[in-house]
Design a protein around this motif. Structure first.
Motif, PDB file in Angstrom:
ATOM      1  N   SER A 174       0.836  -1.202   0.000  1.00  0.00           N
ATOM      2  CA  SER A 174       0.000   0.000   0.000  1.00  0.00           C
ATOM      3  C   SER A 174       0.871   1.252   0.000  1.00  0.00           C
ATOM      4  O   SER A 174       2.019   1.235   0.459  1.00  0.00           O
ATOM      5  N   ASP A 175       0.315   2.358  -0.512  1.00  0.00           N
ATOM      6  CA  ASP A 175       1.054   3.619  -0.553  1.00  0.00           C
ATOM      7  C   ASP A 175       1.455   4.083   0.842  1.00  0.00           C
ATOM      8  O   ASP A 175       2.494   4.720   1.025  1.00  0.00           O
ATOM      9  N   SER A 176       0.631   3.769   1.830  1.00  0.00           N
ATOM     10  CA  SER A 176       0.920   4.179   3.204  1.00  0.00           C
ATOM     11  C   SER A 176       2.053   3.369   3.823  1.00  0.00           C
ATOM     12  O   SER A 176       2.629   3.771   4.834  1.00  0.00           O
ATOM     13  N   GLY A 177       2.360   2.209   3.229  1.00  0.00           N
ATOM     14  CA  GLY A 177       3.376   1.329   3.784  1.00  0.00           C
ATOM     15  C   GLY A 177       2.884   0.455   4.914  1.00  0.00           C
ATOM     16  O   GLY A 177       3.653  -0.319   5.492  1.00  0.00           O
ATOM     17  N   ARG A 178       1.599   0.515   5.238  1.00  0.00           N
ATOM     18  CA  ARG A 178       1.064  -0.243   6.371  1.00  0.00           C
ATOM     19  C   ARG A 178       0.653  -1.668   6.009  1.00  0.00           C
ATOM     20  O   ARG A 178       0.601  -2.537   6.880  1.00  0.00           O
ATOM     21  N   PHE A 179       0.346  -1.910   4.734  1.00  0.00           N
ATOM     22  CA  PHE A 179      -0.258  -3.192   4.371  1.00  0.00           C
ATOM     23  C   PHE A 179       0.445  -3.833   3.176  1.00  0.00           C
ATOM     24  O   PHE A 179       0.940  -3.141   2.285  1.00  0.00           O
ATOM     25  N   LEU A 180       0.440  -5.169   3.190  1.00  0.00           N
ATOM     26  CA  LEU A 180       0.913  -5.973   2.067  1.00  0.00           C
ATOM     27  C   LEU A 180      -0.259  -6.784   1.539  1.00  0.00           C
ATOM     28  O   LEU A 180      -1.085  -7.276   2.312  1.00  0.00           O
ATOM     29  N   GLY A 181      -0.326  -6.950   0.233  1.00  0.00           N
ATOM     30  CA  GLY A 181      -1.351  -7.782  -0.377  1.00  0.00           C
ATOM     31  C   GLY A 181      -0.723  -8.986  -1.048  1.00  0.00           C
ATOM     32  O   GLY A 181       0.328  -8.873  -1.683  1.00  0.00           O
ATOM     33  N   LEU A 182      -1.355 -10.153  -0.892  1.00  0.00           N
ATOM     34  CA  LEU A 182      -0.874 -11.383  -1.518  1.00  0.00           C
ATOM     35  C   LEU A 182      -2.009 -12.059  -2.269  1.00  0.00           C
ATOM     36  O   LEU A 182      -3.140 -12.132  -1.779  1.00  0.00           O
ATOM     37  N   GLY A 183      -1.705 -12.557  -3.471  1.00  0.00           N
ATOM     38  CA  GLY A 183      -2.625 -13.392  -4.222  1.00  0.00           C
ATOM     39  C   GLY A 183      -1.967 -14.733  -4.477  1.00  0.00           C
ATOM     40  O   GLY A 183      -0.732 -14.839  -4.494  1.00  0.00           O
ATOM     41  N   THR A 184      -2.762 -15.780  -4.676  1.00  0.00           N
ATOM     42  CA  THR A 184      -2.210 -17.123  -4.838  1.00  0.00           C
ATOM     43  C   THR A 184      -2.627 -17.738  -6.171  1.00  0.00           C
ATOM     44  O   THR A 184      -3.554 -17.265  -6.832  1.00  0.00           O
ATOM     45  N   VAL A 185      -1.957 -18.821  -6.532  1.00  0.00           N
ATOM     46  CA  VAL A 185      -2.263 -19.509  -7.786  1.00  0.00           C
ATOM     47  C   VAL A 185      -3.608 -20.222  -7.718  1.00  0.00           C
ATOM     48  O   VAL A 185      -4.176 -20.583  -8.750  1.00  0.00           O
ATOM     49  N   THR A 186      -4.125 -20.432  -6.514  1.00  0.00           N
ATOM     50  CA  THR A 186      -5.436 -21.068  -6.361  1.00  0.00           C
ATOM     51  C   THR A 186      -6.556 -20.046  -6.189  1.00  0.00           C
ATOM     52  O   THR A 186      -7.694 -20.415  -5.923  1.00  0.00           O
ATOM     53  N   GLY A 187      -6.233 -18.747  -6.315  1.00  0.00           N
ATOM     54  CA  GLY A 187      -7.262 -17.716  -6.307  1.00  0.00           C
ATOM     55  C   GLY A 187      -7.542 -17.070  -4.972  1.00  0.00           C
ATOM     56  O   GLY A 187      -8.461 -16.255  -4.860  1.00  0.00           O
ATOM     57  N   SER A 188      -6.783 -17.402  -3.931  1.00  0.00           N
ATOM     58  CA  SER A 188      -7.003 -16.790  -2.618  1.00  0.00           C
ATOM     59  C   SER A 188      -6.368 -15.405  -2.556  1.00  0.00           C
ATOM     60  O   SER A 188      -5.413 -15.112  -3.277  1.00  0.00           O
ATOM     61  N   TYR A 229      -6.420 -10.204   6.839  1.00  0.00           N
ATOM     62  CA  TYR A 229      -7.602 -10.489   6.010  1.00  0.00           C
ATOM     63  C   TYR A 229      -7.258 -11.650   5.097  1.00  0.00           C
ATOM     64  O   TYR A 229      -6.140 -11.726   4.567  1.00  0.00           O
ATOM     65  N   TYR A 230      -8.223 -12.549   4.903  1.00  0.00           N
ATOM     66  CA  TYR A 230      -7.977 -13.699   4.029  1.00  0.00           C
ATOM     67  C   TYR A 230      -9.290 -14.230   3.480  1.00  0.00           C
ATOM     68  O   TYR A 230     -10.265 -14.391   4.221  1.00  0.00           O
ATOM     69  N   VAL A 231      -9.334 -14.474   2.175  1.00  0.00           N
ATOM     70  CA  VAL A 231     -10.482 -15.117   1.535  1.00  0.00           C
ATOM     71  C   VAL A 231      -9.963 -16.299   0.727  1.00  0.00           C
ATOM     72  O   VAL A 231      -9.176 -16.126  -0.211  1.00  0.00           O
ATOM     73  N   HIS A 232     -10.400 -17.483   1.096  1.00  0.00           N
ATOM     74  CA  HIS A 232      -9.954 -18.701   0.428  1.00  0.00           C
ATOM     75  C   HIS A 232     -10.593 -18.809  -0.958  1.00  0.00           C
ATOM     76  O   HIS A 232     -11.816 -18.743  -1.101  1.00  0.00           O
ATOM     77  N   GLU A 233      -9.747 -18.947  -1.975  1.00  0.00           N
ATOM     78  CA  GLU A 233     -10.187 -19.126  -3.364  1.00  0.00           C
ATOM     79  C   GLU A 233     -11.263 -18.113  -3.746  1.00  0.00           C
ATOM     80  O   GLU A 233     -12.303 -18.454  -4.308  1.00  0.00           O
ATOM     81  N   SER A 234     -10.986 -16.874  -3.445  1.00  0.00           N
ATOM     82  CA  SER A 234     -11.916 -15.801  -3.792  1.00  0.00           C
ATOM     83  C   SER A 234     -12.169 -15.759  -5.286  1.00  0.00           C
ATOM     84  O   SER A 234     -13.281 -15.494  -5.742  1.00  0.00           O
ATOM     85  N   HIS A 235     -11.122 -16.015  -6.060  1.00  0.00           N
ATOM     86  CA  HIS A 235     -11.249 -16.056  -7.514  1.00  0.00           C
ATOM     87  C   HIS A 235     -11.379 -17.479  -8.040  1.00  0.00           C
ATOM     88  O   HIS A 235     -11.956 -17.692  -9.097  1.00  0.00           O
ATOM     89  N   GLY A 236     -10.811 -18.441  -7.365  1.00  0.00           N
ATOM     90  CA  GLY A 236     -10.905 -19.822  -7.825  1.00  0.00           C
ATOM     91  C   GLY A 236      -9.880 -20.192  -8.874  1.00  0.00           C
ATOM     92  O   GLY A 236      -9.815 -21.346  -9.312  1.00  0.00           O
TER      93      GLY A 236
END
Length: 406
Positions: free
Chosen positions: A322-336, A349-356
């Motif tokens: 994030s621009d603020s430097g407070r947060f990191l975002g991760l995406g996975t090959v399984t869509g999470s 925060y985490y959503v399992h296979e949000s995209h699938g």
């Protein structure tokens, strides 16, 4: 535990591979396509209008679609009204401009009736009596709509990958001062052009195998590159400064059992003017035990590891800061999709296979778009895109507690 469900913010008619936010215009820009194969799937760049609804909800609408003909955009950088798009072995530069046009429409006299456009009428008394008044006098009722109009102009192309078998640009960045354009591809070379002249500054062999990622620091102008050859290197110009060694934080892990996947610089929000580098390491080979992936936080000036934390057994495919430097975002090959606290590397925060299916890119929303607060009542908001053609928004509201780990 019930699976958290994320509503799609936007769905394109083609696979999405990259997404960026232009804070100056407020546009969300996403791109992808079906490539050169004759499948009938379009290749395009889509320009979206993002709106905050209420305190923490979002909506979006398509403003413009720019056809990229037979080439899909796999990665891109955006700055100063210019898109640098990775398409096969080339970097295509496009200039875009957002114009607000005021359209004047009128109520015309036609026999004994008044024909009104579908634009909003000027404030005033509405209804049949008001229309009859204008009809009786023959007055033309002017109305105005303000509509967004986007123009896209192709500027130039440069060859960014010279792999004789299958040339493919893997990553592109503008330098923080917008004076340089940097690319990396499957041939292992970093190529750097002066911008906007596109005069070649230099190129050099950075890795023995294809380049996965690169980023440039805002302070020291050091360049960090990630390759599939197990190395993450630091460069000053085209001279190698050092190679990073994350194994120092995990001495029990055998060398070459992991490889670097991504790198990003960011300022620490908890320490004034403290520059940090974040890298992601993924297993070189998968086995039945599914070993974890790792995030490492580095001191961005002296480039020594500060903290390494596991981030789940799903293979990481994308990283954002994030621009603020407070947060990191991760995406996975399984869509999470996950969001981490940058300081402690704790999962928020985490959503399992949000995209699938594989998450191809992530971007955090800035605090402001076009000078207006876009986060609302959210601590942070992040957009994700995937091969499933969907764009989703992931929010952490104020007062949220730590989320579950992968």
């Amino acid at each position: 535990m019930r699976k958290r469900k994320v509503v799609d913010l936007y769905r394109a008619p083609f696979p999405l591979y990259t997404i960026k936010v232009d804070a100056a215009t407020g546009l969300v820009i996403t791109a992808g396509g079906g490539g050169a194969s004759k499948t009938g799937i379009q290749n395009a760049v889509h320009f979206l209008d993002l709106q905050l609804i209420g305190k923490n909800q979002y909506s979006t609408s398509l403003l413009h679609s720019h056809d990229t003909e037979k080439r899909a955009t796999m990665n891109m950088a955006v700055g100063d009204g210019v898109i640098a798009a990775g398409q096969d072995g080339t970097c295509s530069l496009m200039k875009f401009k957002l114009c607000q046009q005021k359209e004047e429409k009128a109520a015309h006299k036609h026999g004994n009736t008044i024909e009104l456009s579908n634009a909003r009428r000027r404030p005033g008394k509405a209804g049949k009596d008001n229309l009859d008044k204008h009809a009786a006098t023959g007055e033309i009722l002017d109305t105005r709509d303000e509509t967004a109009h986007i123009t896209v102009t192709n500027l130039a192309e440069v060859l960014s990958d010279l792999n004789p078998r299958d040339p493919l640009q893997k990553v592109v960045r503008f330098s923080p001062d917008m004076n340089l354009l940097l690319t990396g591809g499957t041939d292992g070379y970093i190529r750097i052009w002066e911008f906007p002249s596109l005069k070649k500054k230099f190129d050099f062999k950075a890795h023995e195998e294809e380049i996965e990622d690169l980023d440039m620091s805002t302070e020291s102008k050091q360049l960090v590159t990630v390759g599939r050859d197990f190395t993450c290197n630091v460069w000053s110009g085209n001279q190698l400064v050092t190679g990073l060694n994350w194994y120092e934080t995990r001495p029990q892990i055998a060398e070459k059992s992991y490889r670097y996947m991504a790198c990003r610089f960011g300022y620490s929000a908890d320490e004034k003017d403290a520059l940090r580098l974040y890298t992601v390491q993924i297993p070189h080979r998968r086995d039945k035990k599914h070993p974890p992936c790792y995030i490492t936080k580095w001191d961005g000036k002296i480039l020594l590891p500060m903290l390494t934390s596991p981030c789940g057994t799903e293979v990481i495919s994308s990283l954002a800061v994030s621009d603020s430097g407070r947060f990191l975002g991760l995406g996975t090959v399984t869509g999470s999709v996950a969001i981490y606290i940058a300081f402690s590397l704790q999962n928020l925060y985490y959503v399992h296979e949000s995209h699938g299916i594989v998450v191809t890119d992530l971007v955090f929303l800035p605090n402001f778009l076009k000078g207006q607060n876009i986060k609302g009542n959210n601590k942070t908001a992040m957009l994700s895109v995937a091969v499933d053609s969907r764009c989703q928004v992931h929010t952490v509201t104020k007062g949220s507690k730590f989320g579950m780990s992968f």
